[in-house]
Design an enzyme around this catalytic site. Structure first.
Site, short mmCIF file in Angstrom:
data_model
loop_
_atom_site.label_atom_id
_atom_site.label_comp_id
_atom_site.label_asym_id
_atom_site.label_seq_id
_atom_site.Cartn_x
_atom_site.Cartn_y
_atom_site.Cartn_z
N ASP A 82 0.86 -1.19 0.00
CA ASP A 82 0.00 0.00 0.00
C ASP A 82 0.90 1.25 0.00
O ASP A 82 2.05 1.17 -0.41
CB ASP A 82 -0.96 -0.05 1.20
CG ASP A 82 -2.27 0.69 0.94
OD1 ASP A 82 -2.21 1.80 0.38
OD2 ASP A 82 -3.34 0.17 1.29
N HIS A 137 2.06 1.82 -3.24
CA HIS A 137 1.14 2.76 -3.89
C HIS A 137 1.70 4.17 -3.93
O HIS A 137 0.98 5.12 -4.20
CB HIS A 137 -0.23 2.73 -3.22
CG HIS A 137 -0.93 1.41 -3.35
ND1 HIS A 137 -2.18 1.17 -2.84
CD2 HIS A 137 -0.56 0.24 -3.94
CE1 HIS A 137 -2.54 -0.09 -3.10
NE2 HIS A 137 -1.57 -0.66 -3.76
#
Ligand SMILES: *[C@@H]1O[C@H](CO)[C@@H](O)[C@H](O)[C@H]1NC(C)=O
Ligand SMILES: *[C@@H]1O[C@H](CO)[C@@H](O)[C@H](O)[C@H]1NC(C)=O
Ligand SMILES: *[C@@H]1O[C@H](CO)[C@@H](O)[C@H](O)[C@H]1NC(C)=O
Ligand SMILES: *[C@@H]1O[C@H](CO)[C@@H](O)[C@H](O)[C@H]1NC(C)=O
Length: 393
Positions: free
Chosen positions: A217, A240
């Site tokens: 993430d 991310h």
């Protein structure tokens, strides 16, 4: 020669005696082994950690030592502050969470550090959240985060590795004057919700220097209420990317200001430098500088997304939005894995203003030029800017 040697060693002894008499630097070390920790990775050493913490916390200049070469299994722990100023938690060995999710006592936070002031968490050890059995359970239910500082003030976290958290790795709420130096955070790119560093809840004055983060993430997520966040020499990927937000979820009010990313390398991340807000929010995100960033094979290298929505049902468009302004991208270069390397999808009603693009060079990883996309985005450019800017002036 022999005489000279005696004189020197005499001086040394006098120096030591004087030091003892004036009580200088009588730093005391509390080794968790002394408090009954076994360190075989099987025995539950939670109680030894708690007892050692309680013994050391208010002793002036104390160090709580987790020695090198052993692995300590601990369940959920709350390290309660404040302790005496200058308290050091030295983690040179490894600390593991229980591998079986069913044996966790609490499913929200594994290691909580509460209200610590002038505190250092450092060492060469690894803090391992043993997350794989949580990730494989899918996305339902509560999944604990590994480390949280709540109400921290003048806290330094240095040198450690933090790996395989069930969800977020290193998180902060209501904390100020925090330094995170040379910390490594690692989880597989496929692990869900495993943010590296997560800043939330009225946290301010952060310096995140020389950290290496690869997770499933966000590498660093800067949430609502954050201000004065400085990031230097960050290595990020997989993951991310670096994210401001998400902000304004459920029609809430958001406020983020003064974020400065000065030097980062992002590799194969699914976003690069992202600001994301939900439709229907209010408040603002402003004073954000991203500079000296190198990208390799990054999807959406530069992105403002005011239509962010990760709920299972589609989000409808609304007239209010978090106002984004005064955002600078300076010296951003490298390759994009998606055709649109620069995307400013701003609210049709509120709009982004005062966006600056300067010295941008983003090409496709597959070769050839990339594109820009703008919706209701206003600002200025300083050449060279490639792909060409679509900001309105
Ligand atoms: C340390 O001292 C502070 C301030 O007096 C107190 O609040 C805290 O409970 C003490 N902590 C421990 C572990 O003794
Ligand atoms: C966001 O932060 C602001 C400013 O600190 C605060 O007033 C607001 O209540 C926060 N919003 C939410 C949803 O927590
Ligand atoms: C824009 O943001 C920068 C960085 O936070 C700040 O120094 C500057 O004063 C801001 N400019 C305006 C016009 O608010
Ligand atoms: C919301 O507005 C954007 C921009 O105009 C548009 O691309 C999108 O399709 C709209 N979404 C919905 C659910 O209407």
């Amino acid at each position: 020669m022999a005489n000279l040697y005696i004189i020197i060693s005499d001086l040394a002894i006098q120096f030591i005696i004087i030091n003892i008499l004036v009580g200088g630097n009588a730093a005391e070390t509390f080794n968790i082994q002394t408090y009954g920790a076994v360190g075989d990775g099987v025995n539950d050493d939670s109680e030894a950690f708690t007892n050692a913490w309680n013994a050391a916390c208010n002793v002036s200049s104390a160090t709580l030592l987790v020695p090198d070469g052993k692995t300590y299994l601990v369940n959920n722990l709350v390290f309660e502050g404040p302790c005496a100023a200058g308290f050091i938690f030295q983690v040179d060995g490894n600390i593991n969470a229980p591998a079986d999710p069913n044996s966790w006592k609490d499913k929200t936070i594994w290691l909580q550090f509460d209200k610590l002031k002038q505190f250092t968490l450092q060492g060469s050890g690894t803090i391992d959240g043993q997350g794989s059995n949580w990730w494989s359970r899918g996305d339902g239910g509560d999944v604990p985060l590994a480390i949280q500082f709540n109400g921290g003030n003048q806290v330094t976290i240095q040198g450690l590795s933090i790996v395989k958290s069930p969800s977020f790795h290193l998180t902060f709420t209501s904390s100020k004057s925090i330094q995170i130096l040379s910390v490594k955070i690692n989880a597989p790119g496929t692990s869900i919700h495993t943010d590296g560093i997560d800043i939330n809840g009225q946290s301010t004055d952060f310096r995140i220097i020389n950290c290496k983060i690869g997770t499933g993430d966000d590498c660093v997520s800067i949430g609502n209420g954050s201000s004065n966040i400085y990031i230097e020499d960050l290595t990020c990927g997989p993951g991310h990317g670096i994210s401001v937000g998400s902000l304004g979820k459920g029609n809430t009010q958001a406020q983020v200001s003064n974020v400065h990313v000065n030097g980062a390398t992002l590799t194969a991340t699914t976003n690069g430098l992202r600001i994301k807000t939900w439709q229907g929010g209010s408040g603002s995100a402003n004073g954000i500088i991203f500079e000296k960033v190198t990208m390799d094979n990054v999807a959406n290298p530069i992105i403002i997304d005011q239509y962010y929505c990760d709920s299972p049902t589609p989000c409808s468009n609304q007239s209010s939005a978090v106002k984004i302004s005064n955002v600078t991208y300076n010296g951003i270069s490298g390759t994009s894995s998606t055709p649109v390397a620069v995307r400013f999808a701003c609210s049709t009603t509120v709009g982004c203003t005062d966006i600056t693009l300067s010295d941008i060079s983003l090409r496709l990883k597959s070769g050839g030029p990339a594109q820009s996309y703008c919706l209701n985005a206003q600002g200025q450019t300083s050449e060279p800017v490639d792909p060409p800017s679509c900001l309105s002036s």
